[in-house]
Design a protein around this motif. Structure first.
Motif, PDB file in Angstrom:
ATOM      1  N   LEU A 158       0.839  -1.203   0.000  1.00 53.14           N
ATOM      2  CA  LEU A 158       0.000   0.000   0.000  1.00 53.14           C
ATOM      3  C   LEU A 158       0.871   1.249   0.000  1.00 53.14           C
ATOM      4  O   LEU A 158       0.555   2.235  -0.687  1.00 53.14           O
ATOM      5  N   LEU A 261      -8.675  -4.965   2.078  1.00 56.12           N
ATOM      6  CA  LEU A 261      -7.818  -3.817   2.383  1.00 56.12           C
ATOM      7  C   LEU A 261      -7.441  -3.777   3.860  1.00 56.12           C
ATOM      8  O   LEU A 261      -6.283  -3.502   4.218  1.00 56.12           O
ATOM      9  N   SER A 306      -6.157 -11.809  -1.067  1.00 57.33           N
ATOM     10  CA  SER A 306      -5.411 -10.547  -1.061  1.00 57.33           C
ATOM     11  C   SER A 306      -4.035 -10.739  -0.432  1.00 57.33           C
ATOM     12  O   SER A 306      -3.017 -10.273  -0.969  1.00 57.33           O
TER      13      SER A 306
END
Length: 544
Positions: A158, A261, A306
């Motif tokens: 990120l 996320l 993810s």
């Protein structure tokens, strides 16, 4: 009665029993936290030179403030109930807009004025992101920082994206994004309450309590994934609740995105995802619809994929294998140790043990398991010592009103001078004053949470159903409590679960105010304005 009906009855009994077990466990947890929060507080170290200490509180003062806030809640509710539905919604919407604007202005001002500069895990993770952009993956080697702490790869990728857009080691955009995440938290929580509760005062009070959550404000400059994981955790709650109410698939897409996320930002988001799995079990038992099982699978699979995708990306780019980090069992072993009179605090045990065994996972894990076995034997032989150990551990994490916000952010850019306000906040009278305010805030939060659980317990006892998504944050909070007992002791780690509790605080304050207004001297306060379609206890939205 046919076989299908018998199976349905069995499912309903199991569903009711599982909810009862959760309720009893959560009530015990909240009674403990409420008692401790009113009796004393943990004053965490701020200057890095002194240890935190336990200080006594005036229990009667905390209870009196809680009662006063509860009566104020009833007063606001009384005013709102005199207005029609459209006016109530306009007032709630105005409260939401004003809260969001204030949060944005206050947050941006604070993060721009606070010269916080990352240290420790924060600087190592962000440095890794910058190095990877230059093709340097040495930190992924066996024994390297990210090689040992594999969970940091999610946050690192990120930051790679952020640094690509704004430049390496440019932290200001991340800080401003934290303000955005704060506002998203307010919006998502507001939506969650609108779906699951009937009284508009709950949404108004939620906005006020989120704005008054000083530790969340003070964590905004913190260059780590805490604020992001909190925000997208509550967005996940909203997505699940919206799907339960509407059945529209876009809400599962939202929940899945939020889950992916959040788990990249902070590995402990898996506790929330375990809560989702428990929720799926409950909703499947009650509604017997395969779509909920598929929805839960989509959320969990998105989170898992993810993490796996990031592992593969770094493995392909660097050539270093993934999954070679410190075994998680070593953190549990460290969480059972006492260091300088403090229970379960960080002492580099997991890293030292791992390196002592030349970064061989199986040998290091075996050592950790052996230590845990010996420690548990000590606890079994001396229950009093075990009680004091875990009592001290929980106190240091859950009864610290600031949740280590100032302690965690007390590192500043080289040569930076703190303004007089920040100097007073970190080292002076302002910090002590805010600590006292958050001390009362914490007591209100825990007591209100306890009362909200009591209300859920009453509905469970009467076999009145509420949306199952209303239980989801409580499952996460209880899971976080269990996690905090086993893992490294740090107040920052339990802070997300305390933010989740804010979703229930308005209900608890309202129910307490309702009880107080039944006292003889306050009956006049109960005149018009407290009844709605389902009567005075119509607060949590019931389902057919």
């Amino acid at each position: 009665m046919n076989t299908r009906q018998l199976q349905t009855d069995k499912n309903q009994k199991l569903y009711h029993a599982l909810l009862g077990i959760l309720l009893v466990c959560a009530l015990a947890m909240m009674m403990l936290l409420s008692y401790w929060a009113c009796k004393y507080s943990y004053y965490g170290a701020v200057d890095g030179r002194t240890r935190g200490v336990l200080v006594g509180d005036k229990t009667w003062a905390h209870i009196a403030v809680f009662f006063a806030v509860s009566l104020c809640t009833m007063g606001i509710d009384k005013v709102l109930m005199k207005k029609d539905k459209s006016q109530q919604e306009k007032i709630c919407l105005c409260t939401l807009i004003v809260t969001s604007v204030i949060a944005f202005i206050l947050g941006v001002f604070y993060v721009c004025k606070n010269p916080y500069y990352p240290v420790g895990d924060q600087i190592n993770t962000t440095a890794f992101a910058a190095y990877c952009r230059d093709g340097n993956f040495s930190m992924l080697s066996i024994g390297g920082y990210v090689g040992m702490y594999q969970q940091q790869k999610g946050l690192a990728i990120l930051y790679e994206i952020l640094f690509t857009l704004f430049g390496d080691f440019n932290y200001r955009p991340a800080k401003i994004l934290h303000v955005v995440w704060w506002i998203l938290t307010i919006l998502a929580g507001y939506g969650f309450l609108k779906l699951n509760t009937d009284r508009p005062v709950f949404r108004m009070l939620y906005c006020v309590m989120m704005l008054g959550c000083f530790p969340l404000l003070f964590y905004l400059p913190y260059i780590y994934g805490d604020v992001l994981s909190i925000s997208f955790g509550i967005i996940l709650f909203y997505g699940v609740a919206a799907y339960e109410h509407s059945g529209q698939k876009r809400y599962i897409a939202l929940a899945s995105f939020a889950a992916g996320l959040a788990v990249l930002a902070r590995k402990n988001t898996w506790i929330v995802l375990v809560a989702v799995a428990v929720y799926v079990l409950l909703v499947s038992l009650r509604k017997k619809k395969v779509r909920y099982l598929m929805a839960g699978t989509a959320i969990l699979l998105t989170a898992a994929l993810s993490v796996k995708a990031v592992d593969v990306i770094y493995e392909v780019r660097s050539g270093y294998p993934s999954g070679v980090g410190i075994p998680s069992i070593l953190w549990v072993a460290m969480g059972l140790q006492e260091t300088e009179g403090r229970a379960g605090v960080y002492n580099r045990y997991q890293q030292a043990t791992f390196t002592d065994y030349d970064c061989q996972q199986e040998l290091a894990a075996q050592q950790g398991k052996e230590y845990i076995r010996e420690r548990l034997e000590e606890f079994s032989q001396d229950p009093g010592m075990a009680f004091n150990f875990f009592k001290n551990k929980v106190e240091g994490q859950w009864i610290e009103p600031m949740y280590a916000a100032l302690e965690s952010t007390e590192s500043f850019e080289e040569g930076a001078e703190l303004s007089s306000v920040l100097e007073s906040l970190y080292y002076g009278e302002l910090g002590r004053t805010i600590w006292k305010l958050t001390n009362y805030y914490q007591s209100i939060l825990y007591l209100a949470g306890l009362m909200a659980l009591v209300m859920l317990g009453i509905l469970w006892w009467k076999k009145k159903e509420v949306p199952i998504s209303l239980w989801l944050p409580w499952i996460a909070v209880f899971g976080g409590f269990l996690f905090s007992i086993l893992w490294e002791a740090k107040s920052r780690y339990v802070f997300p679960y305390c933010v989740f509790m804010i979703l229930y605080a308005p209900e608890g304050l309202y129910q307490t105010g309702l009880l107080l207004c039944k006292l003889p001297k306050l009956r006049k306060f109960r005149k018009s304005g407290h009844t709605q379609d389902k009567g005075e206890e119509a607060s949590l939205r019931e389902t057919a």
